[in-house]
Motif scaffolding. Structure first.
Motif: not given
Ligand code: GH3
Ligand code: MG
Ligand code: MG
Ligand code: MG
Length: 299
Positions: A133-134, A148-151, A209-215
């Motif tokens: 998870a970390m 995680c977003f890329d995966d 649905d997924l939110i990720a910090r992209y940069g």
């Protein structure tokens, strides 16, 4: 009563063996059982246990095949498997370990030893889960990270290519965030990023649905099975949410509170296309939204 330490799946064709293990473990754990390999695979996939105790000799699919099949499926791969068996040759033991088992317990069973090994492997599993998870979470904002977003993007892209369903992406970038840092300081900037991320996450309503910090101050929101119209609806919700947080931004030339600009793209993935095209299209729309005055969505 103390809560159970773990959910344990016992797989054995003999009911007396299931009863024996159940009696041994029921005080500390939630125990479920299956009588054959196929049933075990189905249960492990639909309601993943924390640990599997697996008999080696069973009619039909034996323990070695069952274990190999569990290790072959992404949904069940990380569930530790302990063989519990009367087989005792070194070949049997290495066969089980090679099939992916973490441990091998011989019959006749000693109750204290079984309990102790089960506890040890549950603790290791929990540590592994925490570590996984970390590696997938952004430490500052607590949403998914770029890895995680890329995966997930690759996985969902392939899934949508197979199913012929669309995949949508929103790129959200905080407006005049450099000026925010300059005016309020970097620590306040960090808090702002976390609040915006958490606020946007509450706007997502469907499990995929997924939110990720992209940069930096940019977030990517992936919406499987959503077309452009659906994504525009979600983007409007996100835009409103950021404004409603009402985080003061006195230095902004375009608003008195923190706002964001959002670029939206959607596509039905086809063979020969790259998932990066979805990102490029959303990025181009984000650029348009910035150019048109910020604090808006652009599809
Ligand atoms: P625009 O409206 O065009 O997006 O302007 P902007 O100032 O938001 O964009 P720019 O790319 O010029 O600046 C982004 C800023 O985000 C600069 C950088 O220091 C800040 N930033 C990136 N990551 C972090 C972070 O983790 N914490 C804080 N406090 N600031 C960050
Ligand atoms: Mg058996
Ligand atoms: Mg930016
Ligand atoms: Mg920005």
């Amino acid at each position: 009563m103390t809560p159970p330490r773990g959910r344990i799946l016992i797989v054995d064709d003999a009911m007396e063996n299931i009863h024996f293990l159940h009696r041994l473990l029921q005080d500390e754990h939630k125990v479920v059982f299956a009588r054959d390999g196929m049933k075990a695979l189905e249960m492990a996939r639909t309601q993943p246990p924390d640990l599997i105790l697996l008999d080696a000799l069973m009619p039909g699919m034996d323990g070695f095949e069952t274990c190999a099949a569990l290790k072959d499926m992404p949904e069940t791969r990380d569930i530790p498997v302990i063989f519990v068996t009367a087989l005792d040759s070194p070949d049997d033991e290495t066969g089980a370990l090679e099939a992916g088992a973490v441990d091998f317990i011989n019959k006749p069973l000693n109750a204290a030893v079984v309990r102790a090994r089960v506890r040890t492997h549950l603790a290791l599993k929990q540590q592994g889960d925490l570590l996984r998870a970390m590696t997938m979470t952004d430490g500052l904002t607590r949403v998914a990270n770029r890895r995680c977003f890329d995966d997930v993007l690759e996985r969902e892209w392939k899934r949508c290519e197979r199913s012929g369903l669309p995949l949508a992406l929103i790129l959200a970038d905080i407006d005049h965030f450099k000026l925010y840092n300059d005016r309020y300081g970097h620590l306040a900037g960090d808090r702002c990023l976390a609040d915006v991320a958490q606020g946007m996450e509450t706007c997502l309503r469907r499990p995929p649905d997924l939110i990720a910090r992209y940069g930096g101050e940019e977030f990517a929101i992936l919406l499987p099975h959503e077309d452009v119209d659906g994504a525009v609806t979600v983007a409007s919700r996100l835009l409103d949410k950021v404004r409603e947080l009402a985080i003061p931004h006195e230095a902004s030339p375009t608003a008195s509170v923190v706002t964001a600009s959002l670029g939206i793209s959607a596509v039905i993935p086809q063979r020969g296309m790259e998932s990066s095209s979805l990102i490029a299209a959303a990025d181009a729309c984000l650029y348009e939204a910035k150019k048109a005055g910020r604090n808006r969505c652009q599809a």
